[in-house]
Design a protein around this motif. Structure first.
Motif, PDB file in Angstrom:
ATOM      1  N   THR A  70       0.807  -1.213   0.000  1.00  0.00           N
ATOM      2  CA  THR A  70       0.000   0.000   0.000  1.00  0.00           C
ATOM      3  C   THR A  70       0.844   1.268   0.000  1.00  0.00           C
ATOM      4  O   THR A  70       2.002   1.278   0.440  1.00  0.00           O
ATOM      5  N   ASP A 107      -0.032   5.778   0.254  1.00  0.00           N
ATOM      6  CA  ASP A 107      -1.023   6.853   0.294  1.00  0.00           C
ATOM      7  C   ASP A 107      -1.091   7.606  -1.033  1.00  0.00           C
ATOM      8  O   ASP A 107      -2.071   8.282  -1.319  1.00  0.00           O
ATOM      9  N   GLU A 164      -6.333  -5.684   0.599  1.00  0.00           N
ATOM     10  CA  GLU A 164      -6.574  -4.371   1.202  1.00  0.00           C
ATOM     11  C   GLU A 164      -5.451  -3.396   0.866  1.00  0.00           C
ATOM     12  O   GLU A 164      -5.690  -2.181   0.778  1.00  0.00           O
ATOM     13  N   SER A 214      -8.066  -0.800  -0.391  1.00  0.00           N
ATOM     14  CA  SER A 214      -8.844  -0.248   0.719  1.00  0.00           C
ATOM     15  C   SER A 214      -8.780   1.276   0.803  1.00  0.00           C
ATOM     16  O   SER A 214      -9.714   1.911   1.295  1.00  0.00           O
ATOM     17  N   LEU A 215      -7.704   1.878   0.351  1.00  0.00           N
ATOM     18  CA  LEU A 215      -7.587   3.331   0.525  1.00  0.00           C
ATOM     19  C   LEU A 215      -8.329   4.122  -0.542  1.00  0.00           C
ATOM     20  O   LEU A 215      -8.558   5.328  -0.375  1.00  0.00           O
ATOM     21  N   PRO A 242     -12.699  -0.559   3.435  1.00  0.00           N
ATOM     22  CA  PRO A 242     -11.606  -0.619   4.422  1.00  0.00           C
ATOM     23  C   PRO A 242     -12.014  -1.290   5.730  1.00  0.00           C
ATOM     24  O   PRO A 242     -11.150  -1.704   6.507  1.00  0.00           O
ATOM     25  N   ARG A 292      -9.165 -12.023   2.356  1.00  0.00           N
ATOM     26  CA  ARG A 292      -9.187 -12.236   3.807  1.00  0.00           C
ATOM     27  C   ARG A 292      -9.893 -13.548   4.139  1.00  0.00           C
ATOM     28  O   ARG A 292     -10.735 -14.011   3.360  1.00  0.00           O
ATOM     29  N   ASP A 351      -6.907  -8.462  12.995  1.00  0.00           N
ATOM     30  CA  ASP A 351      -7.647  -8.039  11.814  1.00  0.00           C
ATOM     31  C   ASP A 351      -7.618  -9.122  10.736  1.00  0.00           C
ATOM     32  O   ASP A 351      -7.647  -8.816   9.549  1.00  0.00           O
ATOM     33  N   ARG A 355       1.582  -8.682  14.938  1.00  0.00           N
ATOM     34  CA  ARG A 355       1.641  -9.492  13.705  1.00  0.00           C
ATOM     35  C   ARG A 355       2.774  -8.993  12.815  1.00  0.00           C
ATOM     36  O   ARG A 355       2.561  -8.619  11.666  1.00  0.00           O
ATOM     37  N   PHE A 366      -8.774  -0.578   7.558  1.00  0.00           N
ATOM     38  CA  PHE A 366      -7.438  -0.450   6.961  1.00  0.00           C
ATOM     39  C   PHE A 366      -7.130   1.025   6.697  1.00  0.00           C
ATOM     40  O   PHE A 366      -7.832   1.705   5.959  1.00  0.00           O
ATOM     41  N   CYS A 367      -6.044   1.512   7.298  1.00  0.00           N
ATOM     42  CA  CYS A 367      -5.781   2.953   7.290  1.00  0.00           C
ATOM     43  C   CYS A 367      -4.442   3.314   6.652  1.00  0.00           C
ATOM     44  O   CYS A 367      -4.074   4.489   6.659  1.00  0.00           O
ATOM     45  N   GLY A 368      -3.720   2.354   6.089  1.00  0.00           N
ATOM     46  CA  GLY A 368      -2.484   2.690   5.408  1.00  0.00           C
ATOM     47  C   GLY A 368      -1.349   1.763   5.769  1.00  0.00           C
ATOM     48  O   GLY A 368      -1.551   0.699   6.373  1.00  0.00           O
ATOM     49  N   HIS A 399      -0.955   0.325   9.213  1.00  0.00           N
ATOM     50  CA  HIS A 399      -2.187  -0.209   9.818  1.00  0.00           C
ATOM     51  C   HIS A 399      -1.907  -1.399  10.735  1.00  0.00           C
ATOM     52  O   HIS A 399      -2.501  -1.518  11.807  1.00  0.00           O
TER      53      HIS A 399
END
Lengths: 300, 121
Positions: free
Chosen positions: A93, A95, A125, A129-130, A163, A194, A204, A262, B105-107, B110
């Protein structure tokens, strides 16, 4: 105890690992020779997962090459699979929306080197997800879909574009409608990122409305789920439905809930790619023709 | 089996109550009020110590994302939208530790956004 008729062959990267597990209603097994020809009169497919293209860090100092090596390893299989599926987290991922697209494009370019051209993709994700899957869809199309292959019905479920790890009502309705067209004994394979069940929600590792999907699948006698996300093999049953997670192609993670954090397992310079791998899944009607062999994991 | 967690009923609902409201919490009626900030990719504090038998109010302020707060072992979860205080109420009646996690999920960090509640005698 797994039943003989339910066994599959799951092969690690570099041909080192074999694990036998279940594809309900179908079966196959390793013949011990590592030769696939003849063992797959019906077909087999390859599952690759969690490639995290763009990752940089000590958990995999060879991250710029791991995916390329995996592509080469699949291309080197003596008998090529009917198709290949990537079960999410194609990229790591970011941003930066532009950088996300760049990573997805680089991933696509690398896997275009696979000999097999029937390749199915799914987001994880990290990909979706973002931006609710926007960049992924631009390059790879829909995030959930179904297809049939030689009598097996495949369903790809998206539990990452939200998300909050929800499949969502609309997709559950779609799933319900898709299943309504299947016979109750039809062989069904669900592909997702998932776990659909609560494997380790404190990490999660769950799907918030996964129980609803499982409830819809429960009336069907021959359902098997293949997923990713947790970067290791894991085998679980919700009643008659088998769930198999795949190794990653970037770094392994600890056993579910085994520690507070994790965090990735450390890279072992003495055994590069330890804990990484891909999987072959064979569908074979007549299990009696094969015997089962399990082997330990070894480095690729 | 004895019910391990009694839930404070903020709005007359039975079962688990996840209260969300604007405002700043105070220690009223013997409640343990703990303010928690959620910001990518940490909860502050991320270790919350509470006393057994006293009602707890967690008051979350999220600064940058609709983070999630999930304590699976207590079956408590809430979304934490920025710009408001989100209150989570419960009463611990057993000493122990309960991990919590951001489950939206925030980045990239996360996976590091987690913590634990420690219930002491």
């Amino acid at each position: 105890m797994m039943q003989r008729r339910d066994f599959l062959r799951l092969l690690g990267a570099g041909g080192g690992a074999v694990f036998a597990s279940g594809l309900a209603g179908r079966a196959m097994a390793d013949d011990g020779s590592n030769k696939m020809a003849g063992a797959y009169d019906d077909f087999y497919f390859v599952q690759m997962s969690d490639t995290h293209w763009g990752f940089k860090g000590p958990a995999n100092p060879d991250a710029a090459n791991t995916l390329k090596h995996a592509v080469a390893a699949v291309n080197a299989l003596k008998t090529q699979p009917d198709f290949i599926v990537f079960t999410g987290d194609l990229t790591h991922t970011t941003d930066d929306a532009q950088e996300r697209r760049r990573r997805l494009a680089e991933f696509r370019d690398i896997v275009s080197g696979l000999k097999v051209k029937n390749v199915r993709f799914m987001p994880g994700e990290h990909d979706a997800s973002l931006d609710n899957g926007a960049a992924y869809k631009e390059m790879f199309g829909e995030t959930h879909y179904a297809f049939d292959h030689k009598g097996v019905h495949f369903i790809a479920l998206d539990n990452v574009s939200d998300p909050g790890a929800r499949i969502g009502e609309a997709q559950l309705e779609w799933l319900k409608a898709d299943l309504s067209r299947q016979k109750k004994d039809a062989p069904i394979v669900v592909l997702t990122h998932r776990p659909l069940f609560d494997l380790a929600p404190q990490w999660d590792w769950a799907t918030r409305d996964g129980a609803q999907a499982i409830e819809l699948l429960m009336p069907y006698a021959n359902v098997t789920v293949f997923y990713g996300h947790i970067h290791q093999e894991h085998h679980h049953r919700t009643e008659h439905i088998a769930h198999h997670s795949a190794k990653s192609l970037i770094f392994p993670l600890p056993a579910p809930g085994s520690q507070a954090k994790r965090a990735p397992l450390p890279w072992d310079p003495a055994a590069p790619n330890k804990g990484l791998g891909f999987r072959e899944v064979g569908a074979e009607v007549d299990a009696s023709r094969y015997r089962i062999t399990e082997r330990p994991v070894s480095a690729g | 089996m004895k019910t391990l967690w009694r839930v404070v009923l903020g709005v007359g609902l039975s079962g688990i109550c996840l209260g969300a409201a604007l405002g700043v919490g105070n220690d009223a009626g013997g409640e343990q009020v703990i303010r928690v900030t959620a910001q990518r990719f940490t909860f502050t504090p991320n270790e919350i110590v509470v006393k057994k038998g006293r009602p707890v109010v967690l008051e979350f302020s999220s600064l940058d994302f609709v983070h999630g707060f999930n304590i699976p072992s207590l079956k408590l979860r809430a979304d934490l939208p920025p710009g408001k205080i989100t209150r989570v109420r419960f009463t611990p009646d057993r000493a122990g530790e309960h991990p919590f996690v951001c489950d939206n999920f925030c980045g990239e960090g996360h996976e590091d956004m987690h913590g634990r509640i420690v219930v002491k005698e």
